[in-house]
Design an enzyme around this catalytic site. Structure first.
Site, PDB file in Angstrom:
ATOM      1  N   HIS A  95       0.718  -1.220   0.040  1.00 42.75           N
ATOM      2  CA  HIS A  95       0.164   0.004   0.218  1.00 42.75           C
ATOM      3  C   HIS A  95       0.935   1.253  -0.118  1.00 42.75           C
ATOM      4  CE1 HIS A  95      -2.738   3.014   1.517  1.00 42.75           C
ATOM      5  NE2 HIS A  95      -3.845   2.453   0.916  1.00 42.75           N
ATOM      6  N   GLU A 167      -3.895   1.948  -7.359  1.00 46.38           N
ATOM      7  CA  GLU A 167      -4.226   2.987  -6.758  1.00 46.38           C
ATOM      8  C   GLU A 167      -3.354   4.174  -6.719  1.00 46.38           C
ATOM      9  OE1 GLU A 167      -6.280   1.581  -2.800  1.00 46.38           O
ATOM     10  OE2 GLU A 167      -4.481   1.153  -2.415  1.00 46.38           O
ATOM     11  N   GLY A 173      -6.979   8.988   0.059  1.00 43.96           N
ATOM     12  CA  GLY A 173      -7.180   9.530   1.433  1.00 43.96           C
ATOM     13  C   GLY A 173      -7.668  10.801   1.221  1.00 43.96           C
ATOM     14  N   SER A 213     -10.075   7.258  -3.117  1.00 44.12           N
ATOM     15  CA  SER A 213     -11.176   7.992  -3.197  1.00 44.12           C
ATOM     16  C   SER A 213     -12.595   7.383  -3.954  1.00 44.12           C
ATOM     17  CB  SER A 213     -10.999   9.501  -3.707  1.00 44.12           C
ATOM     18  OG  SER A 213     -10.263  10.139  -2.794  1.00 44.12           O
TER      19      SER A 213
HETATM   20  P1  PGA Z   1      -9.665   5.964   0.305  1.00 41.93           P
HETATM   21  O1  PGA Z   1      -8.517   4.675   0.541  1.00 41.93           O
HETATM   22  O2  PGA Z   1     -10.767   5.247  -0.293  1.00 41.93           O
HETATM   23  O3  PGA Z   1     -10.036   6.535   1.699  1.00 41.93           O
HETATM   24  O4  PGA Z   1      -9.033   7.187  -0.636  1.00 41.93           O
HETATM   25  C1  PGA Z   1      -8.197   4.062  -0.448  1.00 41.93           C
HETATM   26  C2  PGA Z   1      -7.078   3.132   0.059  1.00 41.93           C
HETATM   27  O5  PGA Z   1      -6.039   3.769   0.694  1.00 41.93           O
HETATM   28  O6  PGA Z   1      -6.922   1.870  -0.384  1.00 41.93           O
END
Ligand code: PGA
Length: 257
Positions: A95, A167, A173, A213
């Site tokens: 991640h 991602e 975030g 997001s």
């Molecule tokens: P988020 O997180 O949907 O809150 O942007 C995604 C992630 O970190 O996998």
């Protein structure tokens, strides 16, 4: 690809009590779901054992990280066999928060992918370009490098057990920016192309999930991409009141397909 993988990483959130309540409710909600929707949850380590005891196999249970060695002087780390002992199904690897704050790199992630596969734990490998890569027009190159190193020496048989999460770092975030549907579809197509290059036709079997997001307003649009095989959701899935409508929309989407 038949299945859609829909899941959430809780990051460093939820006590054991909160995690149990969430999981009980999610199980109820998932009871009559379409069989083509494969749900998964990735809680913090402290909740894994207890949730394993309380969950059946309909929702996959994952860990957020692991070391590649089975044991040794690695204070603070958790090994593949420790996770196997609990009976977890998958492990999230790479991640962007791990890469950014704990210096995870592609070479070590490659060792982790091998270690997971050796233990028959599904690796959920996360890749994504940084904002500067995107601005310099090298997003695709960045994704190719991450895939080629993290999946180095994985056999065509093993690769069928790997999940990829795309991602973009700049979309993740609270401070993230939502990626446009076109951009997401383009990157997923690129990832598929690289997987086919590395693994031949077996590359078609590797699910590619999108994360960053994801919310009710964009989830279904993202899923219309030919090479989008699931969603990896953070904030919009931590509260079931927000997650349930997304799951219902996906259910409808699957019925219409
Ligand atoms: P988020 O997180 O949907 O809150 O942007 C995604 C992630 O970190 O996998």
């Amino acid at each position: 690809m038949e299945k859609l993988y829909i899941g959430t990483n809780w990051k460093m959130h939820k006590s054991i009590k909160e995690g149990r309540e969430y999981t009980q409710k999610l199980k109820e909600m998932a009871r009559n779901k379409n069989e083509r929707m494969q749900l998964f949850i990735i809680p913090p380590y402290t909740s894994l054992s207890i949730l394993r005891e309380e969950m059946d196999s309909s929702i996959l249970l994952g860990a957020q990280n692991m070391h590649w060695e089975d044991e040794g002087p690695f204070t603070g780390e958790i090994s593949p066999s420790m996770l196997k002992e609990i009976g977890i199904d998958l492990v999230e690897l790479g991640h962007s928060e791990r890469r950014q704050y704990y210096n995870e790199n592609n070479v070590d992630l490659n060792k982790k992918v091998h270690a997971a596969l050796d233990k028959e734990i599904i690796p959920l490998l996360c890749i994504g370009e940084k904002l500067e890569d995107k601005e310099l027009g090298v997003s695709e190159e960045s994704l190719s490098v991450q895939l080629k190193i993290c999946l180095n020496n994985i056999s065509t048989t093993q690769i069928k057990n790997v999940l990829i999460a795309y991602e973009p770092v700049w979309a993740i975030g609270a401070g993230g920016t939502e990626a446009s549907t076109n951009y997401v579809h383009k990157m997923h197509d690129h990832i598929r192309k690289v997987l086919l290059e590395i693994f031949g036709d077996n590359g078609y079997d590797i699910p590619i999930l999108f994360g960053g997001s994801v919310n009710r307003g964009n989830a279904i649009e993202y899923l219309t991409g030919q090479n989008v095989n699931g969603l990896f959701i953070g904030r919009s899935a931590w509260d079931l009141e927000k997650f349930e409508p997304i799951l219902n929309d996906i259910e409808q989407f699957l019925q219409q397909k």
